[in-house]
Design a protein around this motif. Structure first.
Motif, PDB file in Angstrom:
ATOM      1  N   TYR A   1       0.808  -1.213   0.000  1.00 28.10           N
ATOM      2  CA  TYR A   1       0.000   0.000   0.000  1.00 28.10           C
ATOM      3  C   TYR A   1       0.847   1.272   0.000  1.00 28.10           C
ATOM      4  CZ  TYR A   1       0.910  -0.256   5.017  1.00 28.10           C
ATOM      5  OH  TYR A   1       1.520  -0.352   6.240  1.00 28.10           O
ATOM      6  N   MET A   2       2.131   1.155   0.324  1.00 26.93           N
ATOM      7  CA  MET A   2       3.037   2.308   0.331  1.00 26.93           C
ATOM      8  C   MET A   2       3.562   2.505  -1.091  1.00 26.93           C
ATOM      9  SD  MET A   2       4.791   4.705   1.757  1.00 26.93           S
ATOM     10  CE  MET A   2       6.362   5.547   1.694  1.00 26.93           C
ATOM     11  N   LEU A   3       3.059   3.531  -1.759  1.00 21.75           N
ATOM     12  CA  LEU A   3       3.428   3.755  -3.153  1.00 21.75           C
ATOM     13  C   LEU A   3       4.802   4.386  -3.301  1.00 21.75           C
ATOM     14  CD1 LEU A   3       0.027   5.071  -4.510  1.00 21.75           C
ATOM     15  CD2 LEU A   3       1.010   2.786  -4.759  1.00 21.75           C
ATOM     16  N   GLY A   4       5.195   5.203  -2.345  1.00 22.97           N
ATOM     17  CA  GLY A   4       6.475   5.900  -2.415  1.00 22.97           C
ATOM     18  C   GLY A   4       6.336   7.295  -1.854  1.00 22.97           C
ATOM     19  N   VAL A   5       7.100   8.226  -2.424  1.00 25.12           N
ATOM     20  CA  VAL A   5       7.079   9.607  -1.935  1.00 25.12           C
ATOM     21  C   VAL A   5       6.906  10.570  -3.111  1.00 25.12           C
ATOM     22  CG1 VAL A   5       8.465   9.161   0.134  1.00 25.12           C
ATOM     23  CG2 VAL A   5       9.606   9.790  -1.992  1.00 25.12           C
ATOM     24  N   ILE A   6       6.349  11.740  -2.784  1.00 23.11           N
ATOM     25  CA  ILE A   6       6.251  12.826  -3.746  1.00 23.11           C
ATOM     26  C   ILE A   6       6.906  14.058  -3.123  1.00 23.11           C
ATOM     27  CG2 ILE A   6       4.169  11.988  -4.896  1.00 23.11           C
ATOM     28  CD1 ILE A   6       2.559  14.060  -3.257  1.00 23.11           C
ATOM     29  N   ASN A   7       7.243  15.001  -3.972  1.00 20.21           N
ATOM     30  CA  ASN A   7       7.840  16.243  -3.513  1.00 20.21           C
ATOM     31  C   ASN A   7       6.723  17.265  -3.322  1.00 20.21           C
ATOM     32  OD1 ASN A   7       9.065  18.767  -3.277  1.00 20.21           O
ATOM     33  ND2 ASN A   7      10.692  18.258  -4.708  1.00 20.21           N
ATOM     34  N   VAL A   8       6.543  17.699  -2.091  1.00 23.41           N
ATOM     35  CA  VAL A   8       5.563  18.745  -1.792  1.00 23.41           C
ATOM     36  C   VAL A   8       6.337  19.911  -1.192  1.00 23.41           C
ATOM     37  CG1 VAL A   8       3.488  19.385  -0.495  1.00 23.41           C
ATOM     38  CG2 VAL A   8       3.717  17.069  -1.411  1.00 23.41           C
ATOM     39  N   ARG A   9       6.539  20.929  -2.012  1.00 26.12           N
ATOM     40  CA  ARG A   9       7.273  22.127  -1.605  1.00 26.12           C
ATOM     41  C   ARG A   9       8.620  21.802  -0.953  1.00 26.12           C
ATOM     42  NH1 ARG A   9       2.257  23.145  -1.657  1.00 26.12           N
ATOM     43  NH2 ARG A   9       1.529  22.668   0.417  1.00 26.12           N
ATOM     44  N   GLY A  10       9.373  20.914  -1.599  1.00 27.02           N
ATOM     45  CA  GLY A  10      10.716  20.590  -1.143  1.00 27.02           C
ATOM     46  C   GLY A  10      10.807  19.511  -0.081  1.00 27.02           C
ATOM     47  N   HIS A  11       9.684  18.918   0.312  1.00 28.52           N
ATOM     48  CA  HIS A  11       9.685  17.863   1.325  1.00 28.52           C
ATOM     49  C   HIS A  11       9.192  16.556   0.726  1.00 28.52           C
ATOM     50  CE1 HIS A  11      10.450  20.689   4.577  1.00 28.52           C
ATOM     51  NE2 HIS A  11       9.548  21.482   4.020  1.00 28.52           N
ATOM     52  N   ALA A  12       9.862  15.448   1.088  1.00 25.15           N
ATOM     53  CA  ALA A  12       9.422  14.121   0.664  1.00 25.15           C
ATOM     54  C   ALA A  12       8.221  13.720   1.510  1.00 25.15           C
ATOM     55  CB  ALA A  12      10.548  13.108   0.826  1.00 25.15           C
ATOM     56  N   VAL A  13       7.076  13.526   0.858  1.00 20.76           N
ATOM     57  CA  VAL A  13       5.844  13.166   1.553  1.00 20.76           C
ATOM     58  C   VAL A  13       5.461  11.755   1.137  1.00 20.76           C
ATOM     59  CG1 VAL A  13       3.394  13.729   1.826  1.00 20.76           C
ATOM     60  CG2 VAL A  13       5.086  15.565   1.680  1.00 20.76           C
ATOM     61  N   PRO A  14       5.312  10.835   2.103  1.00 24.54           N
ATOM     62  CA  PRO A  14       4.923   9.471   1.760  1.00 24.54           C
ATOM     63  C   PRO A  14       3.494   9.436   1.226  1.00 24.54           C
ATOM     64  CG  PRO A  14       4.941   9.763   4.146  1.00 24.54           C
ATOM     65  CD  PRO A  14       5.476  11.022   3.550  1.00 24.54           C
ATOM     66  N   VAL A  15       3.259   8.552   0.250  1.00 21.50           N
ATOM     67  CA  VAL A  15       1.928   8.388  -0.339  1.00 21.50           C
ATOM     68  C   VAL A  15       1.512   6.934  -0.225  1.00 21.50           C
ATOM     69  CG1 VAL A  15       0.535   8.581  -2.439  1.00 21.50           C
ATOM     70  CG2 VAL A  15       2.319  10.275  -1.971  1.00 21.50           C
ATOM     71  N   VAL A  16       0.320   6.731   0.317  1.00 17.89           N
ATOM     72  CA  VAL A  16      -0.232   5.389   0.445  1.00 17.89           C
ATOM     73  C   VAL A  16      -1.460   5.263  -0.457  1.00 17.89           C
ATOM     74  CG1 VAL A  16       0.609   5.038   2.795  1.00 17.89           C
ATOM     75  CG2 VAL A  16      -1.649   5.998   2.434  1.00 17.89           C
ATOM     76  N   ASP A  17      -1.678   4.072  -0.958  1.00 14.70           N
ATOM     77  CA  ASP A  17      -2.842   3.784  -1.788  1.00 14.70           C
ATOM     78  C   ASP A  17      -3.932   3.251  -0.870  1.00 14.70           C
ATOM     79  OD1 ASP A  17      -4.757   2.731  -3.534  1.00 14.70           O
ATOM     80  OD2 ASP A  17      -3.237   2.118  -5.003  1.00 14.70           O
ATOM     81  N   LEU A  18      -4.961   4.060  -0.616  1.00 12.18           N
ATOM     82  CA  LEU A  18      -6.026   3.631   0.297  1.00 12.18           C
ATOM     83  C   LEU A  18      -6.794   2.434  -0.244  1.00 12.18           C
ATOM     84  CD1 LEU A  18      -7.586   6.834   1.898  1.00 12.18           C
ATOM     85  CD2 LEU A  18      -5.970   5.213   2.866  1.00 12.18           C
ATOM     86  N   ARG A  19      -6.918   2.315  -1.572  1.00 13.16           N
ATOM     87  CA  ARG A  19      -7.599   1.138  -2.150  1.00 13.16           C
ATOM     88  C   ARG A  19      -6.879  -0.141  -1.719  1.00 13.16           C
ATOM     89  NH1 ARG A  19     -10.901   1.536  -7.030  1.00 13.16           N
ATOM     90  NH2 ARG A  19     -10.225  -0.604  -7.332  1.00 13.16           N
ATOM     91  N   VAL A  20      -5.560  -0.152  -1.867  1.00 10.08           N
ATOM     92  CA  VAL A  20      -4.776  -1.339  -1.516  1.00 10.08           C
ATOM     93  C   VAL A  20      -4.835  -1.572  -0.006  1.00 10.08           C
ATOM     94  CG1 VAL A  20      -2.461  -2.351  -1.523  1.00 10.08           C
ATOM     95  CG2 VAL A  20      -3.296  -1.117  -3.539  1.00 10.08           C
ATOM     96  N   LYS A  21      -4.709  -0.512   0.782  1.00 14.71           N
ATOM     97  CA  LYS A  21      -4.763  -0.640   2.246  1.00 14.71           C
ATOM     98  C   LYS A  21      -6.074  -1.264   2.694  1.00 14.71           C
ATOM     99  CE  LYS A  21      -3.689  -0.022   6.564  1.00 14.71           C
ATOM    100  NZ  LYS A  21      -2.892  -1.015   7.253  1.00 14.71           N
TER     101      LYS A  21
END
Length: 173
Positions: A47-67
């Protein structure tokens, strides 16, 4: 259900996973982003897809469908990432939740919200704050803080911190 006791408003951001409508208390939502490419983090849960850049910070992204055991969905023009604020070990942290699409922001009066039904011992409903009744449909109101265990949240943020540190060290962050 009494949000006043929990210090929460009665306003919810509603979104779809598959054909079901869910809601998050607006107090925990920071922003909604269009789907963007996600940097995969090795050796993480499905369910942990990875990270995205949000204003210079690595933000973890989870897939709620998979979770939630719904399987991966196809990315569409409506697919988006809801950025939510969580508390991990009494520290504020942000995380992205991939959803099929955002519907709208709604006020749902407490008298229109029932406690989560008991669905038997095999189905975990601890992350469901309640079920909102709106005319001809239901909104499953999530307690985003309870969707993940403290251990899962700690693991997710540790992995994103590692990726962030590695990107700074390599000059890509």
């Amino acid at each position: 259900m009494d949000n006043a006791k929990a210090g929460l408003s009665n306003t919810y951001l509603t979104f779809y996973l598959d054909q079901d409508l869910f809601g998050l208390n607006i107090d925990s939502v920071r922003e909604v982003l269009e789907y963007t490419s996600i940097t995969k983090v090795p050796r993480t849960e499905d369910y942990m897809l990875g990270v995205i850049n949000v204003r210079g910070h690595a933000v973890p992204v989870v897939d709620l469908r998979v979770k939630f055991g719904l399987g991966q969905g196809e990315k569409t023009v409506d697919t988006c990432i809801i950025i939510v604020e969580l508390s991990i070990h009494e520290e504020s942290s942000i995380m992205g939740a991939l959803v099929d699409g955002v519907q709208e922001v709604l006020d749902i009066p407490p008298e229109q919200i029932e406690k989560a039904p008991r669905l038997g011992s095999k189905i975990d409903t601890q992350f469901i704050r309640g079920i909102g009744k709106l005319e001809d449909k239901f909104v499953i109101i999530l307690d985003i803080q309870s969707v993940f265990s403290v251990e899962e949240l700690s693991s997710i943020t540790e992995k994103s911190d590692q990726v962030s540190a590695e990107s700074v060290a390599s000059g890509t962050g």
